[in-house]
Write a protein that holds these residues in place. Structure first.
Motif, PDB file in Angstrom:
ATOM      1  N   PHE A  19       0.844  -1.200   0.000  1.00 16.97           N
ATOM      2  CA  PHE A  19       0.000   0.000   0.000  1.00 16.97           C
ATOM      3  C   PHE A  19       0.877   1.248   0.000  1.00 16.97           C
ATOM      4  CE2 PHE A  19      -2.010   3.543   2.163  1.00 16.97           C
ATOM      5  CZ  PHE A  19      -3.226   3.656   1.494  1.00 16.97           C
ATOM      6  N   ASP A  20       1.887   1.252   0.859  1.00 22.26           N
ATOM      7  CA  ASP A  20       2.823   2.375   0.928  1.00 22.26           C
ATOM      8  C   ASP A  20       3.473   2.617  -0.423  1.00 22.26           C
ATOM      9  OD1 ASP A  20       4.844   4.255   2.087  1.00 22.26           O
ATOM     10  OD2 ASP A  20       6.191   2.574   1.680  1.00 22.26           O
ATOM     11  N   PHE A  21       3.959   1.545  -1.056  1.00 23.79           N
ATOM     12  CA  PHE A  21       4.615   1.709  -2.349  1.00 23.79           C
ATOM     13  C   PHE A  21       3.640   2.182  -3.417  1.00 23.79           C
ATOM     14  CE2 PHE A  21       5.383  -0.053  -6.561  1.00 23.79           C
ATOM     15  CZ  PHE A  21       6.540   0.640  -6.882  1.00 23.79           C
ATOM     16  N   ASN A  22       2.467   1.525  -3.508  1.00 27.88           N
ATOM     17  CA  ASN A  22       1.505   1.863  -4.555  1.00 27.88           C
ATOM     18  C   ASN A  22       1.021   3.294  -4.443  1.00 27.88           C
ATOM     19  OD1 ASN A  22       1.453  -0.631  -5.918  1.00 27.88           O
ATOM     20  ND2 ASN A  22       0.073  -1.506  -4.399  1.00 27.88           N
ATOM     21  N   PHE A  23       0.814   3.756  -3.218  1.00 24.90           N
ATOM     22  CA  PHE A  23       0.382   5.147  -3.024  1.00 24.90           C
ATOM     23  C   PHE A  23       1.415   6.102  -3.613  1.00 24.90           C
ATOM     24  CE2 PHE A  23       0.539   9.055  -0.474  1.00 24.90           C
ATOM     25  CZ  PHE A  23      -0.728   9.535  -0.698  1.00 24.90           C
ATOM     26  N   GLY A  24       2.688   5.916  -3.261  1.00 20.50           N
ATOM     27  CA  GLY A  24       3.735   6.787  -3.776  1.00 20.50           C
ATOM     28  C   GLY A  24       3.907   6.672  -5.274  1.00 20.50           C
ATOM     29  N   TYR A  25       3.862   5.447  -5.778  1.00 21.65           N
ATOM     30  CA  TYR A  25       4.126   5.222  -7.210  1.00 21.65           C
ATOM     31  C   TYR A  25       3.063   5.879  -8.088  1.00 21.65           C
ATOM     32  CZ  TYR A  25       5.595   2.870 -11.469  1.00 21.65           C
ATOM     33  OH  TYR A  25       6.057   2.613 -12.745  1.00 21.65           O
ATOM     34  N   TRP A  26       1.799   5.641  -7.770  1.00 21.57           N
ATOM     35  CA  TRP A  26       0.755   6.131  -8.664  1.00 21.57           C
ATOM     36  C   TRP A  26       0.504   7.628  -8.503  1.00 21.57           C
ATOM     37  CZ3 TRP A  26       0.465   3.428 -12.651  1.00 21.57           C
ATOM     38  CH2 TRP A  26       0.602   2.043 -12.602  1.00 21.57           C
ATOM     39  N   VAL A  27       0.822   8.185  -7.345  1.00 23.62           N
ATOM     40  CA  VAL A  27       0.796   9.651  -7.212  1.00 23.62           C
ATOM     41  C   VAL A  27       1.842  10.272  -8.122  1.00 23.62           C
ATOM     42  CG1 VAL A  27       1.357  11.573  -5.663  1.00 23.62           C
ATOM     43  CG2 VAL A  27      -0.202   9.787  -4.900  1.00 23.62           C
ATOM     44  N   SER A  28       3.048   9.690  -8.143  1.00 22.37           N
ATOM     45  CA  SER A  28       4.104  10.216  -9.018  1.00 22.37           C
ATOM     46  C   SER A  28       3.715  10.050 -10.484  1.00 22.37           C
ATOM     47  CB  SER A  28       5.435   9.523  -8.723  1.00 22.37           C
ATOM     48  OG  SER A  28       5.470   8.214  -9.239  1.00 22.37           O
ATOM     49  N   ALA A  29       3.032   8.950 -10.810  1.00 21.13           N
ATOM     50  CA  ALA A  29       2.605   8.729 -12.199  1.00 21.13           C
ATOM     51  C   ALA A  29       1.597   9.790 -12.635  1.00 21.13           C
ATOM     52  CB  ALA A  29       1.996   7.331 -12.343  1.00 21.13           C
ATOM     53  N   LEU A  30       0.643  10.107 -11.766  1.00 22.17           N
ATOM     54  CA  LEU A  30      -0.358  11.131 -12.088  1.00 22.17           C
ATOM     55  C   LEU A  30       0.293  12.510 -12.225  1.00 22.17           C
ATOM     56  CD1 LEU A  30      -3.304  10.037  -9.763  1.00 22.17           C
ATOM     57  CD2 LEU A  30      -3.212   9.878 -12.250  1.00 22.17           C
ATOM     58  N   LEU A  31       1.275  12.795 -11.385  1.00 21.96           N
ATOM     59  CA  LEU A  31       1.949  14.087 -11.467  1.00 21.96           C
ATOM     60  C   LEU A  31       2.738  14.227 -12.765  1.00 21.96           C
ATOM     61  CD1 LEU A  31       3.227  14.746  -7.829  1.00 21.96           C
ATOM     62  CD2 LEU A  31       1.337  15.841  -9.026  1.00 21.96           C
ATOM     63  N   SER A  32       3.256  13.121 -13.298  1.00 29.81           N
ATOM     64  CA  SER A  32       3.987  13.194 -14.565  1.00 29.81           C
ATOM     65  C   SER A  32       3.068  13.687 -15.682  1.00 29.81           C
ATOM     66  CB  SER A  32       4.586  11.829 -14.926  1.00 29.81           C
ATOM     67  OG  SER A  32       3.575  10.876 -15.207  1.00 29.81           O
ATOM     68  N   ILE A  33       1.807  13.273 -15.655  1.00 34.24           N
ATOM     69  CA  ILE A  33       0.827  13.742 -16.645  1.00 34.24           C
ATOM     70  C   ILE A  33       0.552  15.227 -16.444  1.00 34.24           C
ATOM     71  CG2 ILE A  33      -1.555  13.479 -17.449  1.00 34.24           C
ATOM     72  CD1 ILE A  33      -1.377  10.530 -16.636  1.00 34.24           C
ATOM     73  N   CYS A  34       0.518  15.657 -15.187  1.00 34.82           N
ATOM     74  CA  CYS A  34       0.315  17.088 -14.899  1.00 34.82           C
ATOM     75  C   CYS A  34       1.431  17.933 -15.505  1.00 34.82           C
ATOM     76  CB  CYS A  34       0.258  17.320 -13.397  1.00 34.82           C
ATOM     77  SG  CYS A  34      -1.183  16.607 -12.561  1.00 34.82           S
ATOM     78  N   PHE A  35       2.674  17.479 -15.375  1.00 33.40           N
ATOM     79  CA  PHE A  35       3.804  18.246 -15.898  1.00 33.40           C
ATOM     80  C   PHE A  35       3.809  18.275 -17.437  1.00 33.40           C
ATOM     81  CE2 PHE A  35       5.525  17.617 -11.598  1.00 33.40           C
ATOM     82  CZ  PHE A  35       5.950  18.904 -11.330  1.00 33.40           C
ATOM     83  N   VAL A  36       3.438  17.162 -18.068  1.00 34.53           N
ATOM     84  CA  VAL A  36       3.312  17.159 -19.526  1.00 34.53           C
ATOM     85  C   VAL A  36       2.274  18.188 -19.956  1.00 34.53           C
ATOM     86  CG1 VAL A  36       2.601  15.810 -21.544  1.00 34.53           C
ATOM     87  CG2 VAL A  36       4.037  14.759 -19.808  1.00 34.53           C
ATOM     88  N   THR A  37       1.169  18.242 -19.233  1.00 33.21           N
ATOM     89  CA  THR A  37       0.092  19.173 -19.552  1.00 33.21           C
ATOM     90  C   THR A  37       0.550  20.628 -19.402  1.00 33.21           C
ATOM     91  OG1 THR A  37      -1.549  17.565 -18.779  1.00 33.21           O
ATOM     92  CG2 THR A  37      -2.274  19.853 -18.988  1.00 33.21           C
ATOM     93  N   LEU A  38       1.283  20.928 -18.338  1.00 35.21           N
ATOM     94  CA  LEU A  38       1.789  22.289 -18.147  1.00 35.21           C
ATOM     95  C   LEU A  38       2.667  22.713 -19.328  1.00 35.21           C
ATOM     96  CD1 LEU A  38       2.743  22.235 -14.345  1.00 35.21           C
ATOM     97  CD2 LEU A  38       0.835  23.456 -15.403  1.00 35.21           C
ATOM     98  N   GLY A  39       3.569  21.822 -19.741  1.00 35.55           N
ATOM     99  CA  GLY A  39       4.434  22.135 -20.878  1.00 35.55           C
ATOM    100  C   GLY A  39       3.663  22.275 -22.174  1.00 35.55           C
ATOM    101  N   ALA A  40       2.675  21.379 -22.394  1.00 35.93           N
ATOM    102  CA  ALA A  40       1.907  21.383 -23.636  1.00 35.93           C
ATOM    103  C   ALA A  40       0.994  22.603 -23.740  1.00 35.93           C
ATOM    104  CB  ALA A  40       1.082  20.101 -23.734  1.00 35.93           C
ATOM    105  N   PHE A  41       0.347  22.968 -22.658  1.00 39.75           N
ATOM    106  CA  PHE A  41      -0.612  24.069 -22.688  1.00 39.75           C
ATOM    107  C   PHE A  41       0.065  25.440 -22.705  1.00 39.75           C
ATOM    108  CE2 PHE A  41      -5.179  22.934 -21.529  1.00 39.75           C
ATOM    109  CZ  PHE A  41      -5.094  21.684 -22.124  1.00 39.75           C
ATOM    110  N   LEU A  42       1.201  25.569 -22.049  1.00 37.25           N
ATOM    111  CA  LEU A  42       1.778  26.897 -21.835  1.00 37.25           C
ATOM    112  C   LEU A  42       2.995  27.218 -22.699  1.00 37.25           C
ATOM    113  CD1 LEU A  42       1.470  27.032 -17.941  1.00 37.25           C
ATOM    114  CD2 LEU A  42      -0.135  27.898 -19.658  1.00 37.25           C
ATOM    115  N   ILE A  43       3.634  26.199 -23.302  1.00 32.18           N
ATOM    116  CA  ILE A  43       4.844  26.464 -24.098  1.00 32.18           C
ATOM    117  C   ILE A  43       4.732  25.923 -25.526  1.00 32.18           C
ATOM    118  CG2 ILE A  43       7.328  26.024 -24.294  1.00 32.18           C
ATOM    119  CD1 ILE A  43       7.533  25.964 -21.324  1.00 32.18           C
ATOM    120  N   TYR A  44       4.137  24.747 -25.700  1.00 31.55           N
ATOM    121  CA  TYR A  44       4.101  24.096 -27.011  1.00 31.55           C
ATOM    122  C   TYR A  44       3.422  24.988 -28.051  1.00 31.55           C
ATOM    123  CZ  TYR A  44       3.098  20.589 -30.589  1.00 31.55           C
ATOM    124  OH  TYR A  44       3.015  19.883 -31.766  1.00 31.55           O
ATOM    125  N   GLY A  45       4.126  25.183 -29.156  1.00 34.51           N
ATOM    126  CA  GLY A  45       3.576  25.952 -30.268  1.00 34.51           C
ATOM    127  C   GLY A  45       3.747  27.449 -30.157  1.00 34.51           C
TER     128      GLY A  45
END
Length: 434
Positions: free
Chosen positions: A241-267
């Motif tokens: 549980f400890d591992f899965n909580f940390g792992y999938w939170v980090s996975a969701l945050l990676s999508i957030c960072f892609v979105t920040l770059g795509a929405f605010l800088i791309y193009g």
């Protein structure tokens, strides 16, 4: 009578779970560093959402091999490194070579990024007495913290840091979605993914998404250290549980960072700066653009803090891995067991990693992106070997039957090994014969 009452009192699940929490959160905060703040943001800024599939695929297909680090430590009471020794001295020796061959690049990349966020937060760019002054101070600070406080300091520090960055990133992500993407400039042409530069970045992106597979040994080492720190042996379910909580939170945050770059800088015609300090400025600007200028000090502090925590985590992880590998390789069996409770090899390993990282930073000081891409590419190319070893350790006859992964995890493991091997071979093929 009191003793009988204590024995008969059922343990509280909440308290037990809290005692198990730590290694998974530490893993997440270590992962969020370069792979998220740097690579995920670059992916969105340079390619929009065209590489989102790669971010998701890397998180999914690498998942079993990180999970096996926590699973193995809980079930066997030893680290994955000890497990490699069970496979054979050749496997342990190969892991040692992989660690020595990659640790300086990885540590250098993390420290270099951290120095950029430090200079951004404290405005040190123009006043430092010499070019790598910030890097030297950071390395000395990290080494002293680990030397004096070791895991207990790291465990406490990282939970606070991670919470601040998690909240600020989610806020920035939601506000960015509400604001919408910045319209592209006239005549904008997307960069091709499957060109030489695009594919090279794809491999680098997946190399540290969410982090390098060989760092799965750190999960096992941190799990054992948490048990030693608390004196509590968690159930397998609690550890996972400890591992899965940390792992999938980090996975969701990676999508957030892609979105920040795509929405605010791309193009927009903007590019992510080549220097570590300039890159840090750009990342902080992504947050302040959506949340507001008032948030600068909060975001800058959180970003530097998470990178500082990552820096400490990386140095600690490599020092622990190098320590245990050296003990198993160069000590006899009796001395190796004794070293678990009393060893100076950790401190020596810590200094070796720090000095090696500084030498590499000195060499790549004007080539920030090259250092990051080189470190992440090396990590991806060695990933299949570690993945196969981890899978074998949790499925061999000596591993407790009740702790073995289920059918879904075994299938995902095979697919993950094929995924990592296929892309690694394709990358080598394109570089040699392309």
């Amino acid at each position: 009578m009191a003793d009988l009452q204590e024995i008969g009192t059922p343990k509280k699940p909440e308290r037990s779970l809290l005692k198990a929490l730590g290694p998974g959160i530490l893993f997440a905060c270590t992962a969020i560093g370069v792979s998220h703040l740097v690579q995920s943001t670059r992916a969105g800024a340079n390619f929009g959402f065209a590489l989102l599939w790669a971010v998701i695929a890397a998180n999914v297909f690498k998942y079993p091999f990180f999970e096996y680090g926590s699973r193995y430590a809980n079930a066997m009471g030893e680290s994955l490194i000890d497990g490699y020794n069970r496979i054979g001295r050749w496997a342990l020796g190969l892991y040692f070579l992989i660690t020595v061959g990659s640790m300086f690049f990885v540590a250098a990349a993390v420290v270099f990024v951290t120095s950029g966020f430090c200079e951004n937060l404290f405005g040190l760019g123009e006043i430092v007495p010499f070019k790598l002054f910030t890097t030297v101070v950071l390395l000395i600070g990290c080494v002293l913290i680990l030397w004096l406080g070791k895991y207990s300091v790291l465990d406490s520090l990282i939970k606070i840091i991670g919470a601040v960055l998690l909240v600020s990133t989610v806020i920035a992500f939601i506000l960015t979605l509400i604001h919408g993407s910045v319209p592209p400039i006239e005549g904008f042409t997307p960069e091709p993914i499957w060109g030489a530069a695009g594919f090279g970045f794809l491999i680098a992106l997946m190399g540290w998404m969410p982090t390098a597979v060989d760092l799965s040994t750190w999960n096992s080492l941190w799990t054992l250290e948490r048990i030693k720190q608390t004196g509590y042996q968690p159930t397998l379910k609690e550890t996972l549980f400890d591992f899965n909580f940390g792992y999938w939170v980090s996975a969701l945050l990676s999508i957030c960072f892609v979105t920040l770059g795509a929405f605010l800088i791309y193009g927009t015609g903007q590019t992510m700066p080549g220097g570590s300090a300039g890159f840090a400025n750009q990342v902080i600007a992504l947050y302040t653009t959506t949340i507001g200028p008032w948030s600068y000090i909060i975001i800058a502090s959180a970003a530097f803090s998470i990178m500082f925590g990552t820096c400490i985590g990386v140095l600690d992880g490599y020092a622990r891995a190098l320590e245990r590998t050296s003990e198993l390789l160069f000590y006899d069996e009796e001395r190796a067991k004794a070293a678990l409770n009393n060893s100076n090899v950790y401190v020596l390993s810590l200094f070796v990693v720090a000095i090696g990282a500084f030498i590499l930073i000195s060499f790549f000081s004007n080539h920030f992106k090259l250092l990051i891409d080189l470190a992440t590419t090396i990590s991806f190319l060695i990933a299949p070997l570690i993945a196969m070893a981890n899978f074998r350790l949790v499925t061999w006859d000596g591993f407790p039957v009740g702790a073995r992964p289920g059918l879904l995890m075994r299938v995902l493991s095979v697919l993950g090994i094929l995924f990592l091997t296929g892309f690694s071979l394709f990358f080598v093929f394109t570089r040699v014969w392309g």
